[in-house]
Design an enzyme around this catalytic site. Structure first.
Site, PDB file in Angstrom:
ATOM      1  N   GLN A  19      -9.963  -4.264  -3.258  1.00 40.36           N
ATOM      2  CA  GLN A  19     -11.220  -3.576  -3.017  1.00 40.36           C
ATOM      3  C   GLN A  19     -12.349  -3.820  -4.195  1.00 40.36           C
ATOM      4  OE1 GLN A  19     -12.233  -1.985  -0.062  1.00 40.36           O
ATOM      5  NE2 GLN A  19     -13.816  -2.880  -0.900  1.00 40.36           N
ATOM      6  N   ASP A  78     -17.409   6.349  -2.231  1.00 40.07           N
ATOM      7  CA  ASP A  78     -16.348   6.776  -0.491  1.00 40.07           C
ATOM      8  C   ASP A  78     -16.430   8.061  -0.023  1.00 40.07           C
ATOM      9  OD1 ASP A  78     -13.712   5.757   0.344  1.00 40.07           O
ATOM     10  OD2 ASP A  78     -12.749   6.023  -1.358  1.00 40.07           O
ATOM     11  N   CYS A 129     -16.500   1.166   0.687  1.00 37.30           N
ATOM     12  CA  CYS A 129     -15.466   0.587   0.537  1.00 37.30           C
ATOM     13  C   CYS A 129     -15.121   0.088   2.267  1.00 37.30           C
ATOM     14  CB  CYS A 129     -14.249   1.309  -0.203  1.00 37.30           C
ATOM     15  SG  CYS A 129     -13.768   2.826   0.101  1.00 37.30           S
ATOM     16  N   HIS A 164      -6.817   0.224  -6.407  1.00 33.28           N
ATOM     17  CA  HIS A 164      -7.531  -0.111  -5.413  1.00 33.28           C
ATOM     18  C   HIS A 164      -8.312  -1.932  -5.932  1.00 33.28           C
ATOM     19  CE1 HIS A 164      -7.838  -1.498  -1.169  1.00 33.28           C
ATOM     20  NE2 HIS A 164      -8.687  -0.951  -1.123  1.00 33.28           N
ATOM     21  N   ARG A 219     -13.997  -9.217   1.435  1.00 41.03           N
ATOM     22  CA  ARG A 219     -12.118  -9.537   0.929  1.00 41.03           C
ATOM     23  C   ARG A 219     -11.330  -9.780   0.722  1.00 41.03           C
ATOM     24  NH1 ARG A 219      -9.997  -3.183   1.213  1.00 41.03           N
ATOM     25  NH2 ARG A 219      -8.334  -4.290   0.198  1.00 41.03           N
ATOM     26  N   ARG A 260       0.504  -0.919   0.227  1.00 36.99           N
ATOM     27  CA  ARG A 260      -0.116   0.309  -0.298  1.00 36.99           C
ATOM     28  C   ARG A 260       0.924   1.423  -0.177  1.00 36.99           C
ATOM     29  NH1 ARG A 260      -5.494   1.220   3.277  1.00 36.99           N
ATOM     30  NH2 ARG A 260      -6.379  -0.130   2.177  1.00 36.99           N
TER      31      ARG A 260
HETATM   32  N1   CP Z   1     -11.255  -0.510   2.010  1.00 36.87           N
HETATM   33  C1   CP Z   1      -9.312  -0.252   2.626  1.00 36.87           C
HETATM   34  O1   CP Z   1      -9.297  -0.558   2.089  1.00 36.87           O
HETATM   35  O2   CP Z   1      -9.868  -1.041   3.708  1.00 36.87           O
HETATM   36  P1   CP Z   1      -8.272  -0.624   4.830  1.00 36.87           P
HETATM   37  O3   CP Z   1      -7.759   0.950   4.101  1.00 36.87           O
HETATM   38  O4   CP Z   1      -9.558  -0.686   6.209  1.00 36.87           O
HETATM   39  O5   CP Z   1      -6.798  -1.350   4.389  1.00 36.87           O
HETATM   40  N1  NVA Z   2      -9.707   6.304  -0.995  1.00 38.64           N
HETATM   41  C1  NVA Z   2      -9.944   5.843   0.099  1.00 38.64           C
HETATM   42  C2  NVA Z   2     -10.306   4.399   0.828  1.00 38.64           C
HETATM   43  C3  NVA Z   2      -9.837   4.124   1.894  1.00 38.64           C
HETATM   44  C4  NVA Z   2      -9.259   2.766   1.287  1.00 38.64           C
HETATM   45  C5  NVA Z   2      -8.081   6.699   0.522  1.00 38.64           C
HETATM   46  O1  NVA Z   2      -7.020   6.358  -0.179  1.00 38.64           O
HETATM   47  O2  NVA Z   2      -7.889   7.145   1.285  1.00 38.64           O
END
Ligand code: CP
Ligand code: NVA
Length: 324
Positions: free
Chosen positions: A152, A244, A284, A149, A312, A122
């Protein structure tokens, strides 16, 4: 395969051998059939998990997980998923690695490839993940970047498939920021032939190249694709409504302006009254109640957000089993 099957068993076997060793930086790395394979695989692995019949296909394998940003769902689902498949997962906060003191992505990729069988990352920037994948000799999986993502989006498709029973002829509407989650969702939905509408405030549209590619995919798969700045028009007759957060990780200094710019894009009782009665609400997570979504919607009877979060785990297992 089990009850919900998008592809025949022969087709599944062909695709399976093609996926081994590949990276997953975006769902654009895969064909529409490969995406369908991953959904079928997730359905099967979910059933096997419930029946106590999961095979330890990752026995003796280790997944390295690098996080430059916070995570609950991605971290825990990858870790639990790896363990359920008989493997071992290592959590690495990027700040604690030598990466955090300036060691290059190049050297990190080479070194980790000596130790682990796959790397989930990430990262703040998608370019860093591309660079990691370029230099790693093991599969690299994108666990969220500023652009995409994909993990997701696979869980999102699995959830829609389980609840609606099919993708064709179903209208998926994303309302909100044209961000990483939106990009992967529209690509995923176009791969499986859903009718897609993206509604964002002016100035917060998705990346134009992503939209162009998703439109082409939708056309190839016989479905429609629309972009609009009108949230009411967008959700009319929707089968699924997705949103989101308005401010993603790393954009915190824009929060005040975004609260103003997104005010007509909250998913609330008035907005969802334009959707089909049996519409699904998806997010998400993490969510900010009363900001992008009203509490009555996210905690209401059309909300599938926790079912979606739970998926997930199974989508992740499908990716791990297929690539590692
Ligand atoms: N939706 C998602 O990716 O959640 P986290 O940021 O908790 O991993
Ligand atoms: N769009 C959000 C998604 C988190 C899972 C972010 O990038 O913070």
């Amino acid at each position: 395969m089990v009850q919900l099957t998008l592809l025949t068993n022969d087709k599944m076997a062909d695709i399976e051998s093609n996926l081994k060793g590949r990276d997953m930086l975006s769902l654009l790395d895969f064909s529409s059939e490969e995406v369908k394979y991953l959904i079928d695989k997730a359905v099967k692995l979910k059933k096997d998990t419930k029946d106590g019949k999961l095979k330890p296909v990752l026995a003796g394998k280790t997944l390295g997980m690098i996080f430059e940003k916070n995570s609950t769902r991605t971290r825990v689902s990858f870790e639990v998923g790896t363990v359920q498949l008989g493997g071992h997962a290592i959590y690495m906060n990027a700040k604690d690695l030598q990466l955090g003191r300036g060691e290059s992505i190049h050297d990190t990729a080479k070194v980790l490839s000596e130790f682990v069988d796959g790397i989930m990352i990430r990262a703040n920037s998608h370019e860093r993940v591309k660079e990691l994948a370029k230099h790693a000799s093991v599969p690299v999986i994108n666990g969220l970047t500023d652009m995409y993502h994909p993990c997701q989006a696979l869980a999102d498709l699995l959830t829609i498939y389980e609840v609606k029973g099919s993708f064709k002829g179903k209208k998926l509407v994303y309302v909100g920021d044209g961000n990483n989650v939106a990009h992967s969702l529209v690509i995923a939905a176009a791969h499986v032939g859903m009718d897609v509408v993206v509604a964002t405030p002016a100035g917060y549209e998705c990346d134009p190249e992503v939209i162009q590619t998703a439109k082409q995919l939708a056309e190839n798969n016989g479905s429609s694709f629309e972009e609009t700045n009108d949230s009411v028009k967008a959700v009319t007759n929707a089968d699924a409504i997705y949103t989101d957060v308005w401010t993603s990780m790393g954009q915190e200094e824009e929060t005040a302006q975004r609260l103003i710019d997104f005010k007509d894009f909250q998913i609330n009782d008035e907005l969802v009254s334009h959707a089909k009665d049996d519409y699904m609400f998806l997010h998400c997570l993490p969510a900010i109640r009363e900001e992008e979504v009203a509490t009555s919607v996210i905690d209401g009877e059309n909300s599938y957000v926790f079912h979606q979060a739970g998926n997930r785990l199974h989508a992740q297992k499908a990716v791990l089993a297929a690539l590692l």
